[in-house]
Design a protein around this motif. Structure first.
Motif, PDB file in Angstrom:
ATOM      1  N   GLY A  62       0.858  -1.283  -0.026  1.00 53.82           N
ATOM      2  CA  GLY A  62       0.027  -0.166  -0.014  1.00 53.82           C
ATOM      3  C   GLY A  62       0.953   1.290  -0.095  1.00 53.82           C
ATOM      4  O   GLY A  62       0.223   2.497   0.070  1.00 53.82           O
ATOM      5  N   VAL A  63       2.181   1.008  -0.171  1.00 53.29           N
ATOM      6  CA  VAL A  63       2.833   2.409  -0.147  1.00 53.29           C
ATOM      7  C   VAL A  63       3.033   2.532  -1.606  1.00 53.29           C
ATOM      8  O   VAL A  63       3.592   1.843  -2.350  1.00 53.29           O
TER       9      VAL A  63
ATOM     10  N   LEU B 245       8.878   4.913   7.305  1.00 52.99           N
ATOM     11  CA  LEU B 245       9.515   3.904   7.821  1.00 52.99           C
ATOM     12  C   LEU B 245       9.304   2.649   7.179  1.00 52.99           C
ATOM     13  O   LEU B 245      10.256   1.687   7.248  1.00 52.99           O
ATOM     14  N   ALA B 246       8.270   2.381   6.364  1.00 50.58           N
ATOM     15  CA  ALA B 246       8.254   1.142   5.634  1.00 50.58           C
ATOM     16  C   ALA B 246       9.370   1.135   4.557  1.00 50.58           C
ATOM     17  O   ALA B 246       9.982   0.178   4.382  1.00 50.58           O
ATOM     18  N   ALA B 247       9.728   2.214   3.986  1.00 50.66           N
ATOM     19  CA  ALA B 247      10.577   2.047   2.972  1.00 50.66           C
ATOM     20  C   ALA B 247      12.074   2.091   3.613  1.00 50.66           C
ATOM     21  O   ALA B 247      12.858   1.500   3.196  1.00 50.66           O
ATOM     22  N   ILE B 248      12.257   2.465   4.726  1.00 50.07           N
ATOM     23  CA  ILE B 248      13.707   2.295   5.468  1.00 50.07           C
ATOM     24  C   ILE B 248      13.686   0.786   5.937  1.00 50.07           C
ATOM     25  O   ILE B 248      14.646   0.219   5.667  1.00 50.07           O
TER      26      ILE B 248
ATOM     27  N   TYR C  26      21.203   2.962   5.537  1.00 49.30           N
ATOM     28  CA  TYR C  26      19.845   2.241   5.547  1.00 49.30           C
ATOM     29  C   TYR C  26      20.246   0.787   4.872  1.00 49.30           C
ATOM     30  O   TYR C  26      20.180  -0.234   5.484  1.00 49.30           O
ATOM     31  N   LEU C  27      20.941   0.836   3.637  1.00 50.34           N
ATOM     32  CA  LEU C  27      21.214  -0.260   3.069  1.00 50.34           C
ATOM     33  C   LEU C  27      22.675  -0.834   3.649  1.00 50.34           C
ATOM     34  O   LEU C  27      22.501  -1.953   3.808  1.00 50.34           O
ATOM     35  N   LEU C  28      23.297  -0.066   3.880  1.00 52.08           N
ATOM     36  CA  LEU C  28      24.716  -0.669   4.265  1.00 52.08           C
ATOM     37  C   LEU C  28      24.862  -1.176   5.813  1.00 52.08           C
ATOM     38  O   LEU C  28      25.262  -2.226   6.096  1.00 52.08           O
ATOM     39  N   ALA C  29      23.600  -0.652   6.411  1.00 54.35           N
ATOM     40  CA  ALA C  29      23.532  -1.395   7.907  1.00 54.35           C
ATOM     41  C   ALA C  29      22.971  -2.561   7.630  1.00 54.35           C
ATOM     42  O   ALA C  29      23.586  -3.718   8.460  1.00 54.35           O
TER      43      ALA C  29
ATOM     44  N   LEU D 240      11.338   8.123  -0.803  1.00 53.95           N
ATOM     45  CA  LEU D 240      10.549   7.761   0.533  1.00 53.95           C
ATOM     46  C   LEU D 240      11.333   7.609   1.726  1.00 53.95           C
ATOM     47  O   LEU D 240      11.011   8.038   2.690  1.00 53.95           O
ATOM     48  N   ALA D 241      12.349   7.013   1.547  1.00 56.50           N
ATOM     49  CA  ALA D 241      13.340   6.843   2.651  1.00 56.50           C
ATOM     50  C   ALA D 241      13.930   8.139   3.054  1.00 56.50           C
ATOM     51  O   ALA D 241      14.212   8.200   4.407  1.00 56.50           O
ATOM     52  N   ARG D 242      14.246   9.065   2.165  1.00 55.71           N
ATOM     53  CA  ARG D 242      14.767  10.258   2.799  1.00 55.71           C
ATOM     54  C   ARG D 242      13.706  11.058   3.413  1.00 55.71           C
ATOM     55  O   ARG D 242      14.248  11.930   4.145  1.00 55.71           O
ATOM     56  N   ARG D 243      12.472  10.764   3.124  1.00 58.62           N
ATOM     57  CA  ARG D 243      11.439  11.561   3.843  1.00 58.62           C
ATOM     58  C   ARG D 243      11.062  10.913   5.315  1.00 58.62           C
ATOM     59  O   ARG D 243      10.174  11.348   5.911  1.00 58.62           O
TER      60      ARG D 243
END
Length: 410
Positions: free
Chosen positions: A290-291, A308-311, A349-352, A302-305
């Motif tokens: 639904g995102v 949470l779902a994108a992150i 986010y990706l690197l973590a 979305l992640a920059r904003r």
């Protein structure tokens, strides 16, 4: 004369000293000057063990080709101060082309790899090789003209393509997102417009070359991971780019991941890393929940904003990549893993997620000194690497011999 598109792996090393190192040709002597340090004829004779008259002849040949030039005088020990000579990287240029699925970035570099100018253009790789290459070659001519450089100063064109490439011929090999490109003779087509060396490779391979050359020159074992529309790896082991027997080394995007299940990949298999962690795959997963996301760029925004779902989706994508890289770390023992490509611009986010799984599942000895970092070259990794690919070819001992031969008086 037509230039060869075949590309042996050059070994342009600089001897540290000592007589009798077997540097008898002009191309071998040049390797002693490639580091940019000025040296006299006497110093070169001491290093190589060659007679000064032989060294003098090699210096004259290299100077005539424009690769080296006077660099002042050394301190005299009595009598006339001896002349010094050094590499002159600005006398020749290289065109470096990074072709993506929807864009092309063209750079002009000198022989040190310094980027002199660049030009970016939107393209559609699916339009086919003739349409795309005609656009690329037109911009190459434009870039040369704008920079005030003549085609006679051009020593080569390096091209990165977003699919498998048979590097020895420069022909794409069954590239999944490049209809009409399979088996197309890219070097021959380019050489109809530019009579110069043309070298072609997979885009991730040249990204690995570019990242290492500029930011990790001391790293002998490095993996460059591109996470974008597709996922792939450029492997540098023992200081050399590893392409494999058929040019498909590093195709980690089609390795099955634990949570892949019955997710169909475009390659026809199920559960591939690319089907789970690429930009389009992450966007599809978010849209199913639904995102509103249709592309990797949407996911990044979305992640920059702070969505949470994108992150969470980005971190899970990192874990999926880490699942594959944990095996790579145990197998290849790199000292550096560089994460690049469009999706990597989401940063930590990706690197973590990658770090979480790699450090958890790889052998402690293999990760003791391992660094997992974001690309510092970012979207310039490809052009830097395409340029480096050509530079290493034309400045290898054999390449220098060819340049010298072209400038010898009949």
């Amino acid at each position: 004369m037509p230039k060869s598109s075949a590309t042996p792996h050059p070994t342009a090393t600089t001897p540290s000293g000592g007589a009798g190192v077997g540097t008898s040709r002009a191309g071998d002597v040049f390797q002693l000057l490639r580091d940019g340090h000025a040296r006299t004829r006497a110093e070169l004779a001491d290093i190589t063990g060659l007679a000064r008259s032989t060294v003098g002849a090699r210096i004259e040949a290299l100077a005539a080709s424009g690769l080296i030039g006077p660099a002042g005088e050394a301190v005299s020990s009595g009598g006339r101060p001896p002349s010094r000579f050094a590499f002159q990287p600005t006398t020749r240029v290289v065109l470096a082309v990074d072709v993506g699925a929807t864009h092309v970035l063209i750079g002009l570099t000198d022989l040190s790899g310094k980027l002199l100018s660049e030009l970016r253009e939107s393209i559609d790789i699916s339009a086919g090789p003739i349409v795309v290459l005609d656009v690329v070659l037109g911009h190459c001519q434009q870039l040369l003209a704008q920079s005030g450089r003549h085609q006679s100063e051009l020593v080569g064109i390096g091209i990165g393509l977003p699919g498998p490439v048979e590097h020895s011929t420069g022909k794409p090999a069954s590239p999944p997102i490049m209809p009409g490109w399979d088996g197309f003779d890219v070097p021959a087509y380019v050489q109809q417009r530019f009579d110069t060396n043309v070298l072609v490779d997979n885009d991730v391979n040249i990204m690995a070359l570019g990242e290492r050359a500029v930011y990790w020159p001391e790293a002998e074992d490095l993996l460059f991971i591109k996470v974008a529309t597709g996922i792939g790896a450029g492997i540098i082991s023992g200081g050399l780019l590893q392409r494999g027997s058929d040019g498909t080394a590093g195709d980690i995007g089609h390795v099955r991941v634990p949570r892949g299940g019955d997710v169909l990949c475009r390659c026809g298999n199920y559960g591939c890393l690319e089907a789970m962690a690429s930009g389009p795959a992450v966007a599809a997963q978010l849209a199913a929940g639904g995102v509103p996301a249709a592309t990797g760029e949407d996911v990044l925004e979305l992640a920059r904003r702070g969505n949470l779902a994108a992150i969470h989706a980005m971190r899970q994508a990192g874990r999926d990549v880490g699942d594959v890289l944990a095996t790579c770390v145990n197998l290849l023992n790199p000292s550096v893993i560089v994460i690049g490509g469009g999706l990597s611009s989401a940063g930590e986010y990706l690197l973590a997620g990658v770090r979480e799984i790699v450090y958890q599942r790889s052998l402690p000895l293999a990760t003791a000194r391992l660094r997992i970092v974001q690309s510092m070259a970012t979207d310039h990794a490809g052009v830097l690497g395409a340029g480096r690919m050509v530079i290493d070819y034309v400045l290898s001992p054999a390449g220098v011999e060819r340049l010298v031969a072209e400038h010898q008086t009949p």
